[in-house]
Design a protein around this motif. Structure first.
Motif, PDB file in Angstrom:
ATOM      1  N   ALA A   1      50.800  52.150  38.178  1.00 46.47           N
ATOM      2  CA  ALA A   1      51.390  50.820  38.122  1.00 46.47           C
ATOM      3  C   ALA A   1      50.338  49.717  38.200  1.00 46.47           C
ATOM      4  CB  ALA A   1      52.398  50.659  39.259  1.00 46.47           C
ATOM      5  N   VAL A   2      49.302  49.906  39.002  1.00 47.78           N
ATOM      6  CA  VAL A   2      48.309  48.854  39.222  1.00 47.78           C
ATOM      7  C   VAL A   2      47.214  48.972  38.178  1.00 47.78           C
ATOM      8  CG1 VAL A   2      46.694  47.837  40.867  1.00 47.78           C
ATOM      9  CG2 VAL A   2      48.817  48.873  41.677  1.00 47.78           C
ATOM     10  N   THR A   3      47.158  48.009  37.285  1.00 51.63           N
ATOM     11  CA  THR A   3      46.168  48.068  36.211  1.00 51.63           C
ATOM     12  C   THR A   3      45.853  46.640  35.756  1.00 51.63           C
ATOM     13  OG1 THR A   3      45.656  49.117  34.091  1.00 51.63           O
ATOM     14  CG2 THR A   3      47.908  48.284  34.373  1.00 51.63           C
ATOM     15  N   VAL A   4      44.947  46.512  34.817  1.00 51.68           N
ATOM     16  CA  VAL A   4      44.605  45.213  34.233  1.00 51.68           C
ATOM     17  C   VAL A   4      44.455  45.399  32.726  1.00 51.68           C
ATOM     18  CG1 VAL A   4      43.441  44.286  36.280  1.00 51.68           C
ATOM     19  CG2 VAL A   4      42.130  45.608  34.617  1.00 51.68           C
ATOM     20  N   GLU A   5      44.689  44.317  31.994  1.00 51.72           N
ATOM     21  CA  GLU A   5      44.560  44.397  30.542  1.00 51.72           C
ATOM     22  C   GLU A   5      43.109  44.521  30.113  1.00 51.72           C
ATOM     23  OE1 GLU A   5      46.551  41.395  28.325  1.00 51.72           O
ATOM     24  OE2 GLU A   5      48.505  41.756  29.258  1.00 51.72           O
ATOM     25  N   ASN A   6      42.211  43.808  30.793  1.00 49.93           N
ATOM     26  CA  ASN A   6      40.805  43.804  30.398  1.00 49.93           C
ATOM     27  C   ASN A   6      39.915  44.079  31.613  1.00 49.93           C
ATOM     28  OD1 ASN A   6      38.315  43.463  29.249  1.00 49.93           O
ATOM     29  ND2 ASN A   6      38.512  41.244  28.931  1.00 49.93           N
ATOM     30  N   PRO A   7      39.504  45.344  31.825  1.00 50.94           N
ATOM     31  CA  PRO A   7      38.663  45.668  32.985  1.00 50.94           C
ATOM     32  C   PRO A   7      37.345  44.895  33.022  1.00 50.94           C
ATOM     33  CG  PRO A   7      39.535  47.667  31.965  1.00 50.94           C
ATOM     34  CD  PRO A   7      39.850  46.537  31.041  1.00 50.94           C
ATOM     35  N   LEU A   8      36.882  44.390  31.873  1.00 48.37           N
ATOM     36  CA  LEU A   8      35.598  43.689  31.832  1.00 48.37           C
ATOM     37  C   LEU A   8      35.619  42.385  32.623  1.00 48.37           C
ATOM     38  CD1 LEU A   8      34.597  44.294  28.101  1.00 48.37           C
ATOM     39  CD2 LEU A   8      33.651  45.401  30.134  1.00 48.37           C
ATOM     40  N   THR A   9      36.819  41.935  33.012  1.00 45.77           N
ATOM     41  CA  THR A   9      36.919  40.735  33.846  1.00 45.77           C
ATOM     42  C   THR A   9      36.704  41.050  35.328  1.00 45.77           C
ATOM     43  OG1 THR A   9      39.313  41.003  34.137  1.00 45.77           O
ATOM     44  CG2 THR A   9      38.570  39.717  32.232  1.00 45.77           C
TER      45      THR A   9
ATOM     46  N   GLY B   1      57.124  51.345  59.420  1.00 43.11           N
ATOM     47  CA  GLY B   1      57.770  51.840  58.216  1.00 43.11           C
ATOM     48  C   GLY B   1      58.059  50.750  57.214  1.00 43.11           C
ATOM     49  N   GLY B   2      58.604  51.170  56.090  1.00 44.12           N
ATOM     50  CA  GLY B   2      58.932  50.252  55.021  1.00 44.12           C
ATOM     51  C   GLY B   2      59.119  51.012  53.730  1.00 44.12           C
ATOM     52  N   VAL B   3      59.242  50.267  52.652  1.00 48.28           N
ATOM     53  CA  VAL B   3      59.447  50.840  51.324  1.00 48.28           C
ATOM     54  C   VAL B   3      58.158  50.702  50.527  1.00 48.28           C
ATOM     55  CG1 VAL B   3      60.797  50.709  49.195  1.00 48.28           C
ATOM     56  CG2 VAL B   3      61.888  50.200  51.396  1.00 48.28           C
ATOM     57  N   ILE B   4      57.736  51.790  49.900  1.00 45.76           N
ATOM     58  CA  ILE B   4      56.578  51.693  49.010  1.00 45.76           C
ATOM     59  C   ILE B   4      57.014  52.037  47.591  1.00 45.76           C
ATOM     60  CG2 ILE B   4      54.799  52.094  50.744  1.00 45.76           C
ATOM     61  CD1 ILE B   4      54.599  54.980  49.772  1.00 45.76           C
ATOM     62  N   ASN B   5      56.430  51.321  46.647  1.00 41.68           N
ATOM     63  CA  ASN B   5      56.734  51.489  45.231  1.00 41.68           C
ATOM     64  C   ASN B   5      55.445  51.796  44.474  1.00 41.68           C
ATOM     65  OD1 ASN B   5      59.677  50.601  45.210  1.00 41.68           O
ATOM     66  ND2 ASN B   5      58.700  48.834  46.184  1.00 41.68           N
ATOM     67  N   ASP B   6      55.532  51.752  43.149  1.00 41.59           N
ATOM     68  CA  ASP B   6      54.406  52.080  42.277  1.00 41.59           C
ATOM     69  C   ASP B   6      53.115  51.391  42.724  1.00 41.59           C
ATOM     70  OD1 ASP B   6      56.524  53.187  40.929  1.00 41.59           O
ATOM     71  OD2 ASP B   6      56.527  51.725  39.309  1.00 41.59           O
ATOM     72  N   GLY B   7      52.101  52.186  43.087  1.00 44.60           N
ATOM     73  CA  GLY B   7      50.793  51.652  43.437  1.00 44.60           C
ATOM     74  C   GLY B   7      50.606  51.283  44.890  1.00 44.60           C
ATOM     75  N   ASP B   8      51.665  51.403  45.719  1.00 43.42           N
ATOM     76  CA  ASP B   8      51.573  51.055  47.132  1.00 43.42           C
ATOM     77  C   ASP B   8      51.079  52.237  47.967  1.00 43.42           C
ATOM     78  OD1 ASP B   8      52.693  48.630  46.416  1.00 43.42           O
ATOM     79  OD2 ASP B   8      54.699  49.132  47.157  1.00 43.42           O
ATOM     80  N   THR B   9      50.562  51.924  49.155  1.00 35.55           N
ATOM     81  CA  THR B   9      50.058  52.940  50.078  1.00 35.55           C
ATOM     82  C   THR B   9      50.623  52.696  51.474  1.00 35.55           C
ATOM     83  OG1 THR B   9      47.976  53.119  48.849  1.00 35.55           O
ATOM     84  CG2 THR B   9      47.987  53.983  51.095  1.00 35.55           C
ATOM     85  N   GLN B  10      51.072  53.770  52.143  1.00 42.99           N
ATOM     86  CA  GLN B  10      51.433  53.736  53.558  1.00 42.99           C
ATOM     87  C   GLN B  10      50.330  54.442  54.332  1.00 42.99           C
ATOM     88  OE1 GLN B  10      54.988  56.056  53.689  1.00 42.99           O
ATOM     89  NE2 GLN B  10      56.348  54.341  53.299  1.00 42.99           N
TER      90      GLN B  10
ATOM     91  N   GLY C   1      49.159  45.357  45.009  1.00 40.08           N
ATOM     92  CA  GLY C   1      48.472  44.137  44.617  1.00 40.08           C
ATOM     93  C   GLY C   1      47.296  43.778  45.496  1.00 40.08           C
ATOM     94  N   ASN C   2      47.183  44.467  46.653  1.00 36.68           N
ATOM     95  CA  ASN C   2      46.069  44.202  47.571  1.00 36.68           C
ATOM     96  C   ASN C   2      44.889  45.142  47.375  1.00 36.68           C
ATOM     97  OD1 ASN C   2      47.451  42.105  48.912  1.00 36.68           O
ATOM     98  ND2 ASN C   2      48.572  43.597  50.134  1.00 36.68           N
ATOM     99  N   VAL C   3      45.059  46.152  46.541  1.00 40.08           N
ATOM    100  CA  VAL C   3      43.984  47.100  46.288  1.00 40.08           C
ATOM    101  C   VAL C   3      42.840  46.388  45.554  1.00 40.08           C
ATOM    102  CG1 VAL C   3      43.373  49.150  44.952  1.00 40.08           C
ATOM    103  CG2 VAL C   3      45.487  49.116  46.275  1.00 40.08           C
ATOM    104  N   LYS C   4      41.604  46.703  45.942  1.00 37.61           N
ATOM    105  CA  LYS C   4      40.445  46.074  45.305  1.00 37.61           C
ATOM    106  C   LYS C   4      40.198  46.721  43.947  1.00 37.61           C
ATOM    107  CE  LYS C   4      36.848  43.357  45.128  1.00 37.61           C
ATOM    108  NZ  LYS C   4      37.009  41.896  45.039  1.00 37.61           N
ATOM    109  N   LEU C   5      40.270  45.928  42.877  1.00 45.26           N
ATOM    110  CA  LEU C   5      40.068  46.431  41.522  1.00 45.26           C
ATOM    111  C   LEU C   5      38.631  46.177  41.075  1.00 45.26           C
ATOM    112  CD1 LEU C   5      43.365  45.291  39.742  1.00 45.26           C
ATOM    113  CD2 LEU C   5      42.848  47.516  40.774  1.00 45.26           C
ATOM    114  N   LEU C   6      38.005  47.239  40.552  1.00 48.84           N
ATOM    115  CA  LEU C   6      36.625  47.188  40.091  1.00 48.84           C
ATOM    116  C   LEU C   6      36.531  47.922  38.765  1.00 48.84           C
ATOM    117  CD1 LEU C   6      35.117  48.329  43.513  1.00 48.84           C
ATOM    118  CD2 LEU C   6      35.124  45.972  42.666  1.00 48.84           C
ATOM    119  N   THR C   7      35.375  47.840  38.127  1.00 42.91           N
ATOM    120  CA  THR C   7      35.164  48.599  36.901  1.00 42.91           C
ATOM    121  C   THR C   7      33.748  49.164  36.883  1.00 42.91           C
ATOM    122  OG1 THR C   7      35.481  48.576  34.494  1.00 42.91           O
ATOM    123  CG2 THR C   7      34.341  46.688  35.459  1.00 42.91           C
TER     124      THR C   7
END
Length: 317
Positions: free
Chosen positions: A3-11, A105-114, A165-171
């Motif tokens: 679920a967690v992705t970007v259109e252009n990793p070069l950014t 506790g709570g609900v996790i969805n696509d790309g989330d981590t508990q 959405g809080n995960v650090k995205l790198l390339t």
């Protein structure tokens, strides 16, 4: 996936190992056997057959799914205890609800981590929401167990909800790989997960034919597990594919490559990379308890039987 992705990793910020870095060799490749967990959801035992000396501080990891449930089929786990370690549940596709006797506790969805620190002990339950049970759907995730040193085994339980959405995205240097840093430090970039035992955890997507070389702490171990697709590991190019784990040897960088040709169901090579500082203490594992001695395991079981790890809320037995 995922679920967690970007259109252009070069950014994104780029990460690369120094030119003089020593690439870790791929010492072994292990194929994960399949089984069932909880109320019957399918898992692959990612680290089965790997000597604990190569895993420390990790204890085990299950790949849950990937499975397409029909209506009425989604399953979870019943209430059960834990003590002495941390559970990390990373959900790639689907929805899961977590509750524990300590109020977390709570609900996790696509790309989330508990991230649940069991510490001195608690009871918890993981289950699909009623809406998913009724509709069915895709479910795919990981659960990783991280050991705690003796000094932290009886700490107070803690729960972290890490949104995708809080995960650090790198390339990578050439933009051919997308890195999702969930916990730990990578080349000065920090993941959101707060760890007691120093570790690095990330999910990487490598484009067909691309190579990823990352700096890696010399004092950490290094493991890779393929969630989907196929490729190779180490300077020698040792092949591994979906459902296989790689144990790396000594060095200060790791390299994986994606094959030019991938499976139609997964256009890229999807890999979880793990590293941690070995605890190097005796590890006694019995069911849901991970302690240092047999006596401590016996005490954990006794405390559970006596209700000292918490109680199941009324009406949920």
């Amino acid at each position: 996936m995922p679920a967690v992705t970007v259109e252009n990793p070069l950014t994104l910020p780029r990460v690369a190992a120094p030119v003089a870095a020593h690439t870790r060799p791929a010492l072994a490749v292990a194929t994960a056997p399949s089984g069932f967990e909880g109320e019957g959801f399918p898992v692959r035992r990612a680290f089965a057959g790997i000597d604990y000396k190569h895993l420390d501080p990790f204890i085990m990891m299950d790949q849950m799914g990937e499975v397409e449930y029909a209506p009425g089929e989604p399953k979870g786990t019943p209430w059960h205890p834990h003590r002495g370690f941390e559970t990390v549940t990373y959900l790639i596709d689907g929805t899961f609800v977590h509750r524990d006797s300590h109020g977390g506790g709570g609900v996790i969805n696509d790309g989330d981590t508990q991230w649940m620190t069991a510490g001195s002990g608690l009871l918890h339950i993981e289950a699909p929401p009623e809406s998913l049970v009724l509709s069915g759907g895709l479910f795919h995730g990981l659960q990783l167990w991280v050991n705690l040193p003796k000094s932290d085994k009886m700490m107070a339980p803690r729960y972290q909800d890490i949104g995708g959405g809080n995960v650090k995205l790198l390339t990578s240097a050439d933009g051919g790989a997308l890195l999702r840093l969930i916990a730990g430090d990578l080349d000065g970039h920090q993941g959101p997960g707060i760890t007691h035992t120093p570790i690095t955890m990330m999910h990487v997507t490598v484009n067909p034919g691309a190579e990823l070389t990352l700096p890696w702490r010399k004092d950490f171990n290094a493991l890779a597990y393929a969630l989907a697709g196929r490729g190779s590991a180490g300077a020698e190019g040792r092949p591994f594919r979906m459902g296989q784990a790689v144990v790396f040897g000594a060095g200060d960088s790791i390299t994986i490559r994606a094959d030019e040709s991938q499976e139609s169901r997964s256009p890229n090579f999807e890999v979880v990379l793990l590293g941690g500082l070995p605890i190097r203490e005796p590890m006694m594992h019995y069911g849901p308890f991970v302690m240092n001695t047999h006596a401590e395991l016996a005490q954990a079981f006794e405390d559970f039987q006596a209700g000292r790890l918490g109680t199941i809320p009324a009406g949920e037995h």
